[in-house]
Design a protein around this motif. Structure first.
Motif, mmCIF file in Angstrom:
data_model
loop_
_atom_site.group_PDB
_atom_site.id
_atom_site.type_symbol
_atom_site.label_atom_id
_atom_site.label_comp_id
_atom_site.label_asym_id
_atom_site.label_seq_id
_atom_site.Cartn_x
_atom_site.Cartn_y
_atom_site.Cartn_z
ATOM 1 N N TYR A 36 -4.633 -4.157 -4.670
ATOM 2 C CA TYR A 36 -3.289 -3.669 -4.993
ATOM 3 C C TYR A 36 -2.331 -4.840 -5.068
ATOM 4 O O TYR A 36 -2.411 -5.775 -4.260
ATOM 5 C CB TYR A 36 -2.794 -2.654 -3.944
ATOM 6 C CG TYR A 36 -3.513 -1.340 -4.054
ATOM 7 C CD1 TYR A 36 -3.173 -0.418 -5.049
ATOM 8 C CD2 TYR A 36 -4.560 -1.018 -3.200
ATOM 9 C CE1 TYR A 36 -3.844 0.779 -5.176
ATOM 10 C CE2 TYR A 36 -5.242 0.181 -3.319
ATOM 11 C CZ TYR A 36 -4.879 1.079 -4.310
ATOM 12 O OH TYR A 36 -5.554 2.256 -4.444
ATOM 13 N N ALA A 80 -16.507 -0.105 -7.654
ATOM 14 C CA ALA A 80 -15.080 0.154 -7.842
ATOM 15 C C ALA A 80 -14.925 1.650 -8.097
ATOM 16 O O ALA A 80 -15.655 2.214 -8.911
ATOM 17 C CB ALA A 80 -14.541 -0.642 -9.021
ATOM 18 N N SER A 108 -7.144 -1.275 -14.500
ATOM 19 C CA SER A 108 -8.175 -1.548 -13.496
ATOM 20 C C SER A 108 -9.561 -1.579 -14.126
ATOM 21 O O SER A 108 -10.393 -2.417 -13.783
ATOM 22 C CB SER A 108 -8.141 -0.492 -12.389
ATOM 23 O OG SER A 108 -6.979 -0.639 -11.612
ATOM 24 N N ALA A 111 -6.536 -7.691 -1.438
ATOM 25 C CA ALA A 111 -7.831 -7.138 -1.840
ATOM 26 C C ALA A 111 -8.786 -7.242 -0.670
ATOM 27 O O ALA A 111 -8.726 -8.198 0.096
ATOM 28 C CB ALA A 111 -8.381 -7.910 -3.039
ATOM 29 N N GLU A 170 -17.268 -1.512 -1.442
ATOM 30 C CA GLU A 170 -16.289 -1.002 -2.404
ATOM 31 C C GLU A 170 -15.084 -1.931 -2.380
ATOM 32 O O GLU A 170 -14.610 -2.310 -1.311
ATOM 33 C CB GLU A 170 -15.855 0.411 -2.014
ATOM 34 C CG GLU A 170 -14.807 0.988 -2.939
ATOM 35 C CD GLU A 170 -14.361 2.392 -2.556
ATOM 36 O OE1 GLU A 170 -13.335 2.835 -3.088
ATOM 37 O OE2 GLU A 170 -15.029 3.026 -1.714
ATOM 38 N N ASP A 171 -14.618 -2.293 -3.554
ATOM 39 C CA ASP A 171 -13.445 -3.163 -3.605
ATOM 40 C C ASP A 171 -12.157 -2.352 -3.632
ATOM 41 O O ASP A 171 -12.127 -1.215 -4.093
ATOM 42 C CB ASP A 171 -13.508 -4.127 -4.794
ATOM 43 C CG ASP A 171 -13.298 -3.460 -6.149
ATOM 44 O OD1 ASP A 171 -13.529 -2.248 -6.283
ATOM 45 O OD2 ASP A 171 -12.907 -4.154 -7.092
ATOM 46 N N THR A 172 -11.116 -2.953 -3.085
ATOM 47 C CA THR A 172 -9.771 -2.388 -3.099
ATOM 48 C C THR A 172 -8.829 -3.524 -3.464
ATOM 49 O O THR A 172 -8.886 -4.591 -2.844
ATOM 50 C CB THR A 172 -9.401 -1.827 -1.711
ATOM 51 O OG1 THR A 172 -10.286 -0.747 -1.400
ATOM 52 C CG2 THR A 172 -7.961 -1.342 -1.669
ATOM 53 N N ALA A 196 0.824 -1.205 0.000
ATOM 54 C CA ALA A 196 0.000 0.000 0.000
ATOM 55 C C ALA A 196 0.860 1.257 0.000
ATOM 56 O O ALA A 196 0.576 2.210 -0.733
ATOM 57 C CB ALA A 196 -0.937 -0.003 1.201
ATOM 58 N N THR A 249 -12.353 10.342 -10.969
ATOM 59 C CA THR A 249 -12.568 8.921 -10.728
ATOM 60 C C THR A 249 -13.611 8.367 -11.694
ATOM 61 O O THR A 249 -14.500 9.081 -12.160
ATOM 62 C CB THR A 249 -13.056 8.644 -9.285
ATOM 63 O OG1 THR A 249 -14.250 9.363 -9.033
ATOM 64 C CG2 THR A 249 -11.990 9.002 -8.268
ATOM 65 N N TRP A 274 -19.181 0.795 1.477
ATOM 66 C CA TRP A 274 -19.216 1.819 0.421
ATOM 67 C C TRP A 274 -19.415 3.189 1.042
ATOM 68 O O TRP A 274 -18.702 4.126 0.724
ATOM 69 C CB TRP A 274 -20.324 1.479 -0.576
ATOM 70 C CG TRP A 274 -20.771 2.595 -1.456
ATOM 71 C CD1 TRP A 274 -22.012 3.133 -1.526
ATOM 72 C CD2 TRP A 274 -19.980 3.314 -2.416
ATOM 73 N NE1 TRP A 274 -22.051 4.140 -2.452
ATOM 74 C CE2 TRP A 274 -20.816 4.281 -3.020
ATOM 75 C CE3 TRP A 274 -18.653 3.248 -2.812
ATOM 76 C CZ2 TRP A 274 -20.368 5.158 -4.001
ATOM 77 C CZ3 TRP A 274 -18.201 4.131 -3.792
ATOM 78 C CH2 TRP A 274 -19.052 5.063 -4.378
ATOM 79 N N THR A 305 -4.309 5.504 -5.411
ATOM 80 C CA THR A 305 -5.024 5.731 -4.156
ATOM 81 C C THR A 305 -4.965 7.216 -3.848
ATOM 82 O O THR A 305 -3.964 7.876 -4.143
ATOM 83 C CB THR A 305 -4.420 4.915 -2.992
ATOM 84 O OG1 THR A 305 -5.092 5.294 -1.782
ATOM 85 C CG2 THR A 305 -2.939 5.150 -2.827
#
Length: 166
Positions: A86, A118, A128, A66, A82-84, A18, A156, A71, A28
């Motif tokens: 990296y 996303a 992405s 992940a 919400e997905d994250t 991160a 975004t 959200w 990010t």
């Protein structure tokens, strides 16, 4: 490669991955890397909500992570996440993002979530966007110039996918 639930001893590697994106990219909007203690708090929060937090392990090393987080904070949004995702820079382009997002979608649906969102920085976000499209996400909108980082304004792209839970 193995995709599995995160463990406490993975959090140092997660924090390192991160931090790379915090200091060197606009992927990010965070501007200060989180400490391992802060990652531990996030893990506890997500676990308490029954939400997935996964890592991709390659040769015994955490190569990406992940998670599905809330959200928005208002109670009516409780079935939307919400997905994250990296990946360690040396592990991009090897299918890890696909494996992580697939596992995340599956586990979020199993947790009873109904929608996954996303939020992708429009600067350098093509990979992405393509990844999310492969999993059935559709563009839901764009927000122009909502973040300011590294001396520039960034918008975004919002993408959304139904999960069927809830």
């Amino acid at each position: 490669m193995v995709v599995r639930g995160v463990r406490d001893d993975d959090l140092e590697a997660v924090a390192g991955i991160a931090a790379h994106y915090v200091v060197s990219s606009v992927a990010t909007f965070a501007e200060v890397p989180q400490t391992v203690a802060e990652w531990r708090e996030r893990l506890g929060d997500l676990a308490g909500r029954g939400l997935p937090f996964l890592v991709a392990e390659v040769d015994g090393e955490v190569a990406g992570y992940a998670y599905a987080g809330p959200w928005r904070p208002k109670p009516a949004y409780r079935y939307t996440v919400e997905d994250t995702i990296y990946l360690a820079p040396e592990h991009t382009g090897k299918g890890l993002g696909t494996a992580l997002l697939g596992g995340l979608v599956e586990r979020a649906a199993e947790a009873g979530m109904r929608q996954m969102i996303a939020v992708i920085a429009d600067a350098d976000g093509d990979g992405s966007v393509a990844l999310h499209r492969r999993f059935g996400f559709a563009e839901a909108g764009r927000l122009d110039d909502v973040g300011f980082k590294h001396g520039r304004w960034i918008g975004t792209i919002l993408m959304q996918r139904p999960l069927g839970g809830g």
